[in-house]
Design a protein around this motif. Structure first.
Motif, PDB file in Angstrom:
ATOM      1  N   UNK A   1      57.795  47.986  37.061  1.00 19.17           N
ATOM      2  CA  UNK A   1      58.245  47.079  38.127  1.00 19.17           C
ATOM      3  C   UNK A   1      57.044  46.537  38.900  1.00 19.17           C
ATOM      4  N   UNK A   2      56.088  47.426  39.198  1.00 22.61           N
ATOM      5  CA  UNK A   2      54.888  46.996  39.927  1.00 22.61           C
ATOM      6  C   UNK A   2      54.088  45.994  39.099  1.00 22.61           C
ATOM      7  N   UNK A   3      53.990  46.249  37.799  1.00 25.07           N
ATOM      8  CA  UNK A   3      53.231  45.342  36.920  1.00 25.07           C
ATOM      9  C   UNK A   3      53.866  43.952  36.908  1.00 25.07           C
ATOM     10  N   UNK A   4      55.206  43.924  36.856  1.00 18.79           N
ATOM     11  CA  UNK A   4      55.883  42.619  36.878  1.00 18.79           C
ATOM     12  C   UNK A   4      55.587  41.883  38.192  1.00 18.79           C
ATOM     13  N   UNK A   5      55.621  42.643  39.294  1.00 18.61           N
ATOM     14  CA  UNK A   5      55.336  42.028  40.601  1.00 18.61           C
ATOM     15  C   UNK A   5      53.926  41.453  40.653  1.00 18.61           C
ATOM     16  N   UNK A   6      52.968  42.199  40.107  1.00 14.58           N
ATOM     17  CA  UNK A   6      51.580  41.718  40.098  1.00 14.58           C
ATOM     18  C   UNK A   6      51.498  40.416  39.313  1.00 14.58           C
ATOM     19  N   UNK A   7      52.148  40.403  38.143  1.00 14.45           N
ATOM     20  CA  UNK A   7      52.078  39.201  37.308  1.00 14.45           C
ATOM     21  C   UNK A   7      52.739  37.996  37.986  1.00 14.45           C
ATOM     22  N   UNK A   8      53.864  38.277  38.678  1.00 16.00           N
ATOM     23  CA  UNK A   8      54.605  37.163  39.256  1.00 16.00           C
ATOM     24  C   UNK A   8      54.053  36.677  40.594  1.00 16.00           C
ATOM     25  N   UNK A   9      53.573  37.624  41.408  1.00 18.02           N
ATOM     26  CA  UNK A   9      53.219  37.244  42.781  1.00 18.02           C
ATOM     27  C   UNK A   9      51.764  37.528  43.147  1.00 18.02           C
ATOM     28  N   UNK A  10      50.997  38.116  42.245  1.00 16.87           N
ATOM     29  CA  UNK A  10      49.615  38.450  42.567  1.00 16.87           C
ATOM     30  C   UNK A  10      49.550  39.783  43.282  1.00 16.87           C
ATOM     31  N   UNK A  11      48.407  40.425  43.160  1.00 11.41           N
ATOM     32  CA  UNK A  11      48.275  41.802  43.645  1.00 11.41           C
ATOM     33  C   UNK A  11      48.375  41.873  45.173  1.00 11.41           C
ATOM     34  N   UNK A  12      47.986  40.789  45.871  1.00 13.38           N
ATOM     35  CA  UNK A  12      48.002  40.811  47.341  1.00 13.38           C
ATOM     36  C   UNK A  12      49.424  40.945  47.878  1.00 13.38           C
ATOM     37  N   UNK A  13      50.421  40.529  47.094  1.00 12.40           N
ATOM     38  CA  UNK A  13      51.800  40.560  47.569  1.00 12.40           C
ATOM     39  C   UNK A  13      52.588  41.785  47.098  1.00 12.40           C
TER      40      UNK A  13
ATOM     41  N   UNK B   1      34.714  44.026  17.300  1.00 16.05           N
ATOM     42  CA  UNK B   1      35.153  42.642  17.533  1.00 16.05           C
ATOM     43  C   UNK B   1      36.531  42.625  18.198  1.00 16.05           C
ATOM     44  N   UNK B   2      37.458  43.437  17.658  1.00 19.53           N
ATOM     45  CA  UNK B   2      38.826  43.444  18.183  1.00 19.53           C
ATOM     46  C   UNK B   2      38.874  44.023  19.602  1.00 19.53           C
ATOM     47  N   UNK B   3      38.026  45.003  19.857  1.00 16.04           N
ATOM     48  CA  UNK B   3      38.001  45.666  21.166  1.00 16.04           C
ATOM     49  C   UNK B   3      37.718  44.665  22.291  1.00 16.04           C
ATOM     50  N   UNK B   4      36.697  43.858  22.101  1.00 19.34           N
ATOM     51  CA  UNK B   4      36.317  42.913  23.152  1.00 19.34           C
ATOM     52  C   UNK B   4      37.368  41.842  23.371  1.00 19.34           C
ATOM     53  N   UNK B   5      37.976  41.367  22.266  1.00 19.50           N
ATOM     54  CA  UNK B   5      38.997  40.320  22.415  1.00 19.50           C
ATOM     55  C   UNK B   5      40.195  40.864  23.184  1.00 19.50           C
ATOM     56  N   UNK B   6      40.606  42.089  22.872  1.00 14.49           N
ATOM     57  CA  UNK B   6      41.718  42.690  23.595  1.00 14.49           C
ATOM     58  C   UNK B   6      41.353  42.901  25.066  1.00 14.49           C
ATOM     59  N   UNK B   7      40.126  43.379  25.304  1.00 11.83           N
ATOM     60  CA  UNK B   7      39.695  43.632  26.688  1.00 11.83           C
ATOM     61  C   UNK B   7      39.659  42.337  27.495  1.00 11.83           C
ATOM     62  N   UNK B   8      39.156  41.270  26.885  1.00 12.35           N
ATOM     63  CA  UNK B   8      39.094  39.982  27.575  1.00 12.35           C
ATOM     64  C   UNK B   8      40.495  39.511  27.956  1.00 12.35           C
ATOM     65  N   UNK B   9      41.422  39.590  26.996  1.00  7.99           N
ATOM     66  CA  UNK B   9      42.795  39.105  27.249  1.00  7.99           C
ATOM     67  C   UNK B   9      43.483  39.958  28.313  1.00  7.99           C
ATOM     68  N   UNK B  10      43.359  41.268  28.166  1.00  9.81           N
ATOM     69  CA  UNK B  10      44.043  42.180  29.077  1.00  9.81           C
ATOM     70  C   UNK B  10      43.505  42.038  30.500  1.00  9.81           C
ATOM     71  N   UNK B  11      42.172  41.948  30.623  1.00 11.27           N
ATOM     72  CA  UNK B  11      41.569  41.807  31.940  1.00 11.27           C
ATOM     73  C   UNK B  11      41.975  40.480  32.561  1.00 11.27           C
ATOM     74  N   UNK B  12      41.998  39.448  31.738  1.00 10.50           N
ATOM     75  CA  UNK B  12      42.379  38.137  32.245  1.00 10.50           C
ATOM     76  C   UNK B  12      43.833  38.118  32.720  1.00 10.50           C
ATOM     77  N   UNK B  13      44.720  38.820  31.991  1.00  7.57           N
ATOM     78  CA  UNK B  13      46.143  38.852  32.370  1.00  7.57           C
ATOM     79  C   UNK B  13      46.382  39.585  33.682  1.00  7.57           C
ATOM     80  N   UNK B  14      45.577  40.616  33.951  1.00  8.17           N
ATOM     81  CA  UNK B  14      45.769  41.397  35.176  1.00  8.17           C
ATOM     82  C   UNK B  14      44.512  41.380  36.036  1.00  8.17           C
ATOM     83  N   UNK B  15      43.934  40.200  36.135  1.00  7.87           N
ATOM     84  CA  UNK B  15      42.640  40.054  36.787  1.00  7.87           C
ATOM     85  C   UNK B  15      42.650  40.540  38.232  1.00  7.87           C
ATOM     86  N   UNK B  16      43.678  40.137  38.982  1.00 14.77           N
ATOM     87  CA  UNK B  16      43.769  40.546  40.384  1.00 14.77           C
ATOM     88  C   UNK B  16      43.715  42.056  40.514  1.00 14.77           C
ATOM     89  N   UNK B  17      44.449  42.706  39.624  1.00 15.36           N
ATOM     90  CA  UNK B  17      44.532  44.160  39.668  1.00 15.36           C
ATOM     91  C   UNK B  17      43.173  44.782  39.351  1.00 15.36           C
TER      92      UNK B  17
END
Lengths: 219, 219
Positions: free
Chosen positions: A46-58, A119-135
């Motif tokens: 639930x918290x993860x969905x909130x972060x994605x929808x409203x940003x970590x500040x909210x 190679x796969x490690x960095x691509x996954x890390x980049x995507x994951x970090x970008x998706x939850x950047x605020x966090x």
């Protein structure tokens, strides 16, 4: 080059919920523990969905309680405070990543070559970090602890393990830190938000860096 | 790859000391300005000595005043507060570095090949950051501004300029950020203080990274 790595920092896990356990006959504990784990996972989702929808500040304790249809007290008992919640959320995200690179399917997990896994490690890390950047930014430790936080160490040890297989004569620790530096949340934030780079460009840059890092030294 | 870099952030220079200027006839201003500049440099040198001897945590406005044999009010008028003093001190250190890599003698300055200059740049940055580590850490901007601070930008643009000469087809910005990441004060702190690595090892790692970064792509 042979200096041992410092001891692995202990992961701080919230203790099991004492209120529930006290009210229970001994035989019921495993069932309740499983319930508590499910409950915890549900709160984190639930918290993860909130972060994605409203940003970590909210994201507040109350908003998480409402989103997960539990009382606010349950969220406080489980995570202590908002910082505890954010750390647990990051931990949850990182644990899934860890499970995937340690024992998931190739090319991230075992079964692919060490180079393919890097190679796969960095691509996954980049995507994951970008998706939850605020966090990731909100949870970034200060400079003196950045390299000793548990999630950093797990990633770092994995990169070292792969590098050792593919370039055993290298100064593994320094090469691994260089690769890790490319994946720093602060840099990914700068490149994607302040410089508007698409993730594909960051991934191409990662592939180039890995290729160069694992080639034999020039003559 | 052709996205223009963001505008260069304005350096915040403290204004000239108004108290002195007000008391002066117009003809005397150049002399007093020179005095003020010398005075400022003397305060910064005193502050730098204090940092080296006692660590940045023990540097107060009062200690700087005593060390430079001036009144405390002079230090406050010149730098505003302690943070202003530390920023000015770092700026002073970085400006000397900048002067050396922009127009100093080779191999750091012009006259050496771009590759030689890159090699020299990192070694100087490692040594300088290590010598004033407390100061660099105390002045580290938060994650969202780390890549836009003026000292970072000057170094970064220089690395881009050298890389462009030696590997024009590369994604210069990403390669430059990778090189800059190796020189991050937080990483140098971790490697030298928490992992006890000698500076020579960091320098070797830098040479390896530069060599790999400027080689033509693998076939």
């Amino acid at each position: 080059m042979s200096t041992p790595l410092p001891p692995f920092p202990k992961r701080q896990e919230p203790s099991d919920e004492p209120v529930l356990t006290e009210l229970t006959a001994p035989g019921d504990v495993p069932q309740l523990r499983a319930d508590a784990a499910r409950n915890r996972a549900r709160l984190l989702e639930a918290a993860a969905r909130l972060v994605e929808e409203h940003g970590v500040a909210n994201v507040t304790m109350e908003a998480v309680a409402v989103a997960a249809s539990v009382g606010k007290g349950t969220v406080f008992r489980r995570f202590g405070d908002r910082t505890g919640l954010l750390m647990a959320l990051l931990d949850h995200t990182e644990q899934r990543f860890q499970a995937d690179f340690i024992s998931g399917p190739p090319p991230l997990g075992p079964g692919a070559s060490p180079a393919e896994r890097l190679h796969a490690f960095g691509c996954r890390a980049v995507r994951q970090t970008s998706e939850r950047l605020d966090l990731y930014l909100a949870a970034e430790p200060d400079a003196s602890r950045r390299f000793s936080s548990a999630p950093y160490r797990v990633r770092f040890m994995h990169v070292c393990m792969l590098l050792r297989q593919v370039r055993p004569a290298a100064d593994i620790e320094l090469v691994a830190q260089t690769l890790m530096g490319y994946l720093e949340p602060a840099l990914i934030h700068h490149l994607t938000r302040q410089r508007d780079m698409p993730l594909e460009r960051l991934e191409s840059g990662w592939h180039d860096l890995v290729d160069r890092s694992i080639r034999p030294p020039s003559a």
